[in-house]
Design a protein around this motif. Structure first.
Motif, PDB file in Angstrom:
ATOM      1  N   LEU A 104       5.281  -4.888   2.556  1.00  9.24           N
ATOM      2  CA  LEU A 104       4.966  -6.178   3.169  1.00  9.24           C
ATOM      3  C   LEU A 104       3.877  -6.926   2.419  1.00  9.24           C
ATOM      4  N   VAL A 105       3.195  -6.237   1.511  1.00  8.68           N
ATOM      5  CA  VAL A 105       2.108  -6.840   0.732  1.00  8.68           C
ATOM      6  C   VAL A 105       2.410  -6.657  -0.748  1.00  8.68           C
ATOM      7  N   ASP A 106       2.232  -7.727  -1.507  1.00  3.61           N
ATOM      8  CA  ASP A 106       2.413  -7.699  -2.962  1.00  3.61           C
ATOM      9  C   ASP A 106       1.049  -7.475  -3.596  1.00  3.61           C
ATOM     10  N   GLY A 107       0.830  -6.277  -4.123  1.00  2.03           N
ATOM     11  CA  GLY A 107      -0.477  -5.925  -4.672  1.00  2.03           C
ATOM     12  C   GLY A 107      -0.518  -6.002  -6.185  1.00  2.03           C
ATOM     13  N   GLN A 108      -1.691  -6.344  -6.695  1.00  4.97           N
ATOM     14  CA  GLN A 108      -1.907  -6.389  -8.141  1.00  4.97           C
ATOM     15  C   GLN A 108      -3.155  -5.573  -8.442  1.00  4.97           C
ATOM     16  N   GLY A 109      -2.976  -4.532  -9.245  1.00  7.52           N
ATOM     17  CA  GLY A 109      -4.097  -3.628  -9.529  1.00  7.52           C
ATOM     18  C   GLY A 109      -3.736  -2.204  -9.154  1.00  7.52           C
ATOM     19  N   ASN A 110      -4.726  -1.343  -9.058  1.00  3.65           N
ATOM     20  CA  ASN A 110      -4.520   0.072  -8.757  1.00  3.65           C
ATOM     21  C   ASN A 110      -4.475   0.283  -7.246  1.00  3.65           C
ATOM     22  N   PHE A 111      -3.272   0.582  -6.750  1.00  3.02           N
ATOM     23  CA  PHE A 111      -3.099   0.826  -5.319  1.00  3.02           C
ATOM     24  C   PHE A 111      -2.752   2.293  -5.047  1.00  3.02           C
ATOM     25  N   GLY A 112      -3.242   3.209  -5.879  1.00  2.00           N
ATOM     26  CA  GLY A 112      -3.016   4.631  -5.670  1.00  2.00           C
ATOM     27  C   GLY A 112      -1.739   5.108  -6.333  1.00  2.00           C
ATOM     28  N   SER A 113      -1.348   6.362  -6.013  1.00  2.00           N
ATOM     29  CA  SER A 113      -0.158   6.954  -6.627  1.00  2.00           C
ATOM     30  C   SER A 113       0.424   8.015  -5.722  1.00  2.00           C
ATOM     31  N   LEU A 114       1.568   8.574  -6.144  1.00  5.34           N
ATOM     32  CA  LEU A 114       2.217   9.661  -5.403  1.00  5.34           C
ATOM     33  C   LEU A 114       1.364  10.924  -5.365  1.00  5.34           C
ATOM     34  N   ASP A 115       0.396  10.999  -6.268  1.00  2.00           N
ATOM     35  CA  ASP A 115      -0.508  12.161  -6.305  1.00  2.00           C
ATOM     36  C   ASP A 115      -1.661  12.001  -5.330  1.00  2.00           C
ATOM     37  N   ALA A 116      -1.583  10.969  -4.473  1.00  2.00           N
ATOM     38  CA  ALA A 116      -2.637  10.663  -3.500  1.00  2.00           C
ATOM     39  C   ALA A 116      -3.935  10.257  -4.177  1.00  2.00           C
ATOM     40  N   ASP A 117      -3.843   9.721  -5.397  1.00  2.00           N
ATOM     41  CA  ASP A 117      -5.026   9.152  -6.039  1.00  2.00           C
ATOM     42  C   ASP A 117      -5.496   7.961  -5.212  1.00  2.00           C
ATOM     43  N   PRO A 118      -6.818   7.787  -5.029  1.00  2.00           N
ATOM     44  CA  PRO A 118      -7.299   6.667  -4.209  1.00  2.00           C
ATOM     45  C   PRO A 118      -7.094   5.337  -4.927  1.00  2.00           C
ATOM     46  N   PRO A 119      -6.924   4.257  -4.174  1.00  2.00           N
ATOM     47  CA  PRO A 119      -6.807   2.941  -4.812  1.00  2.00           C
ATOM     48  C   PRO A 119      -8.158   2.483  -5.349  1.00  2.00           C
TER      49      PRO A 119
END
Length: 818
Positions: A104-119
């Motif tokens: 629902l939100v179009d993000g630009q930048g680091n929004f985390g990953s499948l490895d549960a890395d924080p955004p």
């Protein structure tokens, strides 16, 4: 205690009642305001406020991105007086394409990953609405939803969004409230809209069973495979159920090694945690056969490589990965949402019904708003039409008036129009007085009348509103439909022990004292006739291996005791041991009575298969020659303490049990070297609680074995004596007689040969396993044993030391020769 100030008074309350009341207030606040989504728009308050805040800032899908901190500040300051982390974390999840099926939100930048890395921090990331979010806020300015005051009563916020998309179904939701939780899986938008169409077309009376023909199963953003359909059906029909979700894998060969490749993992699985936990399991020895694990995932997609060791069964290892790691998970569906502000357990039909009802409500409110707007415009146009026919009079009145208010009053008196109409006339531009513009006003008046007529029809007719709902949904489908990501394996089942154990050939050995074990057949190598064999198990002097069976791990083993009881085991349940190990006492595996012992064994296929058990019989023979035939179906439901297989007469005991098809020829042999052959049809099938009939007349000897052969078979009969002599004879050498006779000679028994101990039906391609009482085993090809006449003593099969003898003989079938 502090003093009571003037004007104050102390009110005594019951602490128990106060605790109950306060806790209920708290729990309802959590349920309604934080943890559970509304069934209509599928959003919790924080999600709704994020989208409304972005709407207020004008952050649409084609707008420029704005810093996430700006939106978080907007939401916190105006609508959501909680921590900034809760708002930002919500917005991050709404932007992750592995968290939401339709972000629902179009993000630009680091929004985390499948490895549960924080955004990245909110000051670094930027956001705007996705196009699909605009569909949720469309028409909100048309008084389509109720508004409420925010936390400080300074602004209004929507209680619900007038969504055109069935967001709760396509994106799901999860949350933990007080005393309840919700876990709603996402679904494919195309399947969902087709189900809504079917629901509407059937006058809102479509059964859940028919709805799930359209919405087949959840569709998770990370793909994977739904394994088995029973849990899915239960979840969609009742709102509660457990879905087995597996990773999508395939096999490759890389640098000469077999590899398991994972391209999609189950929903909400942390990839790096899964890999690290798998490595721990390998170190602990719970998963064997994996040489290396590599994470080769990149921006193009996910790829995890499990490199296998040489000579390992890739399917067994894969099943162990499914069993012990997050390559297979259980998604517990619990569809609870707020309906009219109250939490309710819902099924898929309920979700569709509430969404359709919401769309009807939105369309009614939107129609009323537009009707009110068009009626006001019509009112203004009527004023224009009254005056435009008298332009000169209107101009003179305006020119004579001192100010705007006086002009309005004069127009009202002269033309009998309202205050709004007079003000609109004064606002007219000069260009509107042209003939062309006058025609446009008349045209607009006509068009608005038609629109008002249609809007009144929308309000009065349910069918017109459903048509609008379908048209709008069809437009949504064309814009946002995409292929299903999660595959469905309708016939999948949970991993069981059978899937974790390779179906290899094994040797089952049972000692005279009742010790049993299984050993891989590959440990036994072929030798020539007359060899001395390999060392078997170390046993006590008074014990030796008496029985030997060749089986596969997935077969079923029926165990028959000398007292006529039957027990049941899977071959892989028998403890594994090396060639020289002793094994485990049978009484420690099955509930055997102290004064009973196992004498006979039958290896079968799947006794849960109804067709299989109806095609076979169990044929039993006692030491005194009593024979009995019973359908295998009677032994397909074993019990913990065994079942009765045959009624044993006094002084007798069960010797042998074999599996037959009911139309063969039976051979029964005596230890003094005699054998009888008769048709199996001579033995009538009876129940488990019968004793049987005479098969062979026994006097001063005893029965040593029985085989059953198809009358069309062209193999040979192999006989072995206790001192290592044996031979093959053609079946035609044994004439067919009636049961109950004395039999004919099959081997010449002498002091040199010893008594007969075994008979087998063999062919050229088979092997023979011979076990000595000393524990030594030898495996020789049947082709090395000569075909000879009935009355000969045979040839030496195995060399025996002094005081040693043959304990048992087993055939290794041609299908399992190394």
């Amino acid at each position: 205690m502090s003093k009571i100030s003037e004007g104050e008074k102390l009110i005594p309350i019951n602490i128990e009642d106060e605790m109950k009341s306060s806790y209920i207030d708290y729990s309802m606040s959590v349920i309604v305001s934080r943890a559970l989504p509304d069934v209509r728009d599928g959003l919790k308050p924080v999600h709704r406020r994020v989208l409304y805040g972005m709407y207020q800032l004008g952050l649409f899908s084609k707008s420029q991105y704005k810093k996430s901190a700006r939106i978080v500040g907007e939401v916190l300051g105006k609508y959501h007086p909680h921590g900034d982390i809760s708002v930002y974390d919500t917005m991050v999840r709404m932007a992750q394409n592995w968290s939401l099926r339709y972000p629902l939100v179009d993000g630009q930048g680091n929004f985390g990953s499948l490895d549960a890395d924080p955004p990245a921090a909110m000051r670094y990331t930027e956001v705007r609405m996705e196009k699909i979010s605009e569909e949720m806020l469309l028409d909100i300015q048309k008084e389509t939803v109720d508004m409420k005051l925010n936390f400080d009563d300074s602004l209004e916020e929507p209680t619900i969004l007038p969504t055109r998309i069935p967001n709760l179904i396509i994106n799901g939701s999860s949350g933990i409230a007080v005393g309840m939780a919700t876990n709603i899986p996402p679904h494919n938008i195309k399947e969902t809209i087709k189900a809504i169409f079917a629901y509407i077309d059937n006058n809102n009376n479509l059964s859940v069973e028919k709805i799930i023909k359209y919405i087949k199963a959840p569709d998770f953003p990370t793909g994977g495979i739904i394994y088995g359909y029973d849990g899915v059906k239960k979840a969609l029909c009742t709102g509660r159920g457990r879905i087995i979700l597996r990773a999508k894998v395939h096999f490759e060969e890389i640098d000469g090694r077999k590899c398991i490749i994972v391209n999609e993992i189950p929903y909400q699985v942390n990839k790096s945690d899964m890999i690290s936990k798998t490595i721990e399991l390998i170190k602990e020895g719970r998963i064997e056969g994996i040489y290396q694990i590599r994470d080769e995932s990149d921006r193009k997609g996910l790829r995890i490589v499990y490199v296998l060791k040489q000579n390992t069964n890739s399917n067994i290892i894969l099943n162990k990965l499914f069993q012990f790691t997050s390559l297979q998970i259980y998604f517990n569906v619990n569809i609870i949402a707020l309906v009219n502000g109250k939490p309710e357990q819902l099924n898929i039909k309920d979700l569709i019904k509430n969404f359709v009802d919401h769309r009807h409500d939105v369309i009614i409110k939107r129609t009323k708003y537009e009707l009110k707007k068009y009626k006001h415009r019509i009112h203004i146009l009527i004023g224009f039409l009254k005056i435009l026919n008298h332009l000169d009079i209107m101009i003179q009145l305006i020119r004579k008036s001192k100010n705007r208010n006086e002009a309005c009053g004069e127009l009202i008196k002269k033309f009998d129009i309202s205050d709004d109409q007079s003000k609109s006339v004064l606002d007219l531009r000069l260009q509107s007085l042209t003939t062309l513009e006058q025609e446009n006003i008349k045209k607009e008046y006509k068009e608005l009348n038609n629109k008002i007529k249609f809007l009144k029809e929308v309000l009065s007719k349910y069918s017109v509103r459903t048509k609008i709902i379908k048209e709008e949904l069809l437009e949504i489908q064309k814009k946002y439909q995409d292929p299903r990501r999660t595959q469905i394996d309708h016939y999948g089942r949970e991993v069981n022990m059978e899937d974790l154990i390779e179906n290899e050939q094994v040797v089952l050995t049972i000692s005279k004292a009742g010790y049993i074990k299984r050993t891989s057949l590959s440990e036994y190598k072929r030798q020539g006739r007359g060899g001395i064999g390999n060392r078997g198990a170390i046993t006590k002097e008074s014990d030796y291996f008496k029985h030997l069976l060749i089986a596969t791990n997935h077969q079923y083993l029926l165990l028959f005791t000398e007292k006529g009881k039957c027990f049941w085991l899977r071959v892989y349940e028998i403890p594994e041991g090396s060639k020289i190990s002793k094994g485990r006492a049978i009484q420690n595996i099955i509930n055997l009575q102290k004064d009973d012992k196992v004498n006979a064994y039958i290896l079968t296929g799947n006794i849960s298969d109804k067709k299989y058990v109806k095609d076979y019989y169990v044929m039993m023979v006692t030491k005194k020659g009593i024979i009995k035939k019973t359908s295998l179906e009677h032994y397909s439901r074993p019990r913990k303490y065994g079942i009765n297989a045959i009624v044993i007469r006094k002084g007798d005991s069960l010797l042998e049990a074999i599996l037959t098809k009911g139309n063969g020829h039976v051979f029964i042999a005596l230890n003094k070297g005699r054998i009888i052959r008769f048709s199996e049809k001579k033995v009538r099938a009876t129940g488990r609680n019968s004793s049987g009939v005479i098969g062979l007349t026994v006097k001063d000897d005893m029965t040593i074995g029985m085989i059953c052969v198809d009358k069309r078979d062209k193999g040979q009969l192999l006989v072995v004596s206790e001192k290592g002599f044996g031979k093959r004879s053609n079946l035609k050498d044994y004439r067919l007689t009636n049961r109950g006779g004395k039999g004919i000679k099959t081997i010449n028994i002498t002091k040199k040969t010893g008594n007969l101990i075994s008979i087998q039906y063999v062919s050229e391609e088979d092997d023979l396993m011979i076990i000595k009482k000393s524990g030594v085993m030898i495996r020789i090809p049947i082709s090395d044993i000569r075909i000879m006449g009935r009355a000969t003593q045979g040839v030496r099969l195995v060399y025996l030391k002094e005081n040693d003898a043959i304990a048992d003989v087993a055939k290794v079938y041609k299908t399992i020769i190394d």
